[in-house]
Write an enzyme that holds these catalytic residues in place. Structure first.
Site, short mmCIF file in Angstrom:
data_model
loop_
_atom_site.label_atom_id
_atom_site.label_comp_id
_atom_site.label_asym_id
_atom_site.label_seq_id
_atom_site.Cartn_x
_atom_site.Cartn_y
_atom_site.Cartn_z
N GLY A 120 1.02 -1.32 -0.19
CA GLY A 120 -0.13 0.11 0.42
C GLY A 120 0.67 1.32 -0.06
O GLY A 120 1.92 1.46 0.43
N TYR A 121 0.56 2.58 -0.14
CA TYR A 121 1.09 3.71 -0.21
C TYR A 121 0.37 4.40 0.78
O TYR A 121 -0.99 4.58 1.01
CB TYR A 121 0.84 4.57 -1.89
CG TYR A 121 1.45 3.61 -2.36
CD1 TYR A 121 2.91 3.27 -3.52
CD2 TYR A 121 0.80 2.33 -3.57
CE1 TYR A 121 3.41 3.39 -4.22
CE2 TYR A 121 1.65 1.55 -4.33
CZ TYR A 121 2.17 1.25 -4.34
OH TYR A 121 3.37 0.72 -5.15
N LEU A 122 1.52 4.98 0.92
CA LEU A 122 1.47 6.40 2.40
C LEU A 122 0.96 7.43 1.87
O LEU A 122 0.74 8.47 1.51
CB LEU A 122 2.06 6.27 3.27
CG LEU A 122 1.96 5.21 4.41
CD1 LEU A 122 3.27 5.04 4.69
CD2 LEU A 122 1.35 5.02 5.25
N GLU B 238 -3.61 4.11 1.13
CA GLU B 238 -4.38 4.28 0.84
C GLU B 238 -4.66 2.87 -0.38
O GLU B 238 -4.16 2.20 -0.47
CB GLU B 238 -3.60 5.25 -0.89
CG GLU B 238 -2.74 6.51 -0.48
CD GLU B 238 -2.87 7.27 -1.59
OE1 GLU B 238 -4.01 7.40 -2.65
OE2 GLU B 238 -1.93 8.08 -1.44
N ASN C 187 2.88 1.16 -10.06
CA ASN C 187 2.34 0.10 -8.82
C ASN C 187 0.96 1.24 -8.61
O ASN C 187 0.15 0.94 -7.75
CB ASN C 187 2.19 -0.44 -7.45
CG ASN C 187 3.09 -2.22 -8.77
OD1 ASN C 187 2.93 -3.00 -7.40
ND2 ASN C 187 4.23 -2.12 -9.30
#
Length: 157
Positions: A28-30, A81, A143
């Site tokens: 996941g992405y911060l 996210e 990604n």
């Protein structure tokens, strides 16, 4: 600072499926800002925090740090996210290089890409017969872009 030099390709056929053992990755992405990404990943039983700078050609800055598995799970569950990116990765050795073949799951199911990390942008390498078109630099295959516009929502692959 580390530098990542990576080329990305679509995968064709199924020959790659018999090569390398699949390992589940959840990430996941911060931050998925095009200028910088901050990613949390769990691969097997290992948590990793990765920070990447904006791509310039096939290169970009990369900083990667192991983090406790429990911290990675909490970050993925509480702060990253949505949707998370989930995929099976196979590492396949071919003529002196390791290819990472990612078979995406969930909203990105149907997308299969292969990446090769290189020591220099002008490094010459051979392509396995299961490699298709190059997509290096095409943002929609990042990604971090797949969380905003998953493969299942593309109108033209």
């Amino acid at each position: 600072m580390g530098v990542e030099i990576e080329r990305k390709f679509l995968v064709s056929g199924d020959a790659w499926r018999t090569l390398g053992a699949p390992v589940l990755l959840r990430q996941g992405y911060l931050s998925a800002d095009p200028e910088r990404t901050v990613r949390v990943r769990i691969e097997g039983e290992q948590g990793v925090l990765t920070i990447k700078s904006k791509s310039e050609g096939a290169s970009r800055g990369e900083w990667e740090y192991p983090i406790p598995l429990r911290d990675a799970e909490e970050l993925l569950d509480r702060l990253c996210e949505r949707p998370l990116v989930e995929k099976y990765r196979r590492r396949i050795d071919f003529q002196g290089f390791t290819w990472e073949v990612d078979e995406f799951l969930g909203e990105n199911a149907g997308l299969v890409v292969a990446e090769i990390e290189l020591p220099a942008e002008d490094t010459v390498f051979d392509l396995p017969d299961w490699i298709g078109n190059e997509v290096t630099g095409e943002r929609r295959y990042y990604n971090s872009s797949l969380i905003r516009l998953p493969y299942s929502k593309w109108t033209t692959p």
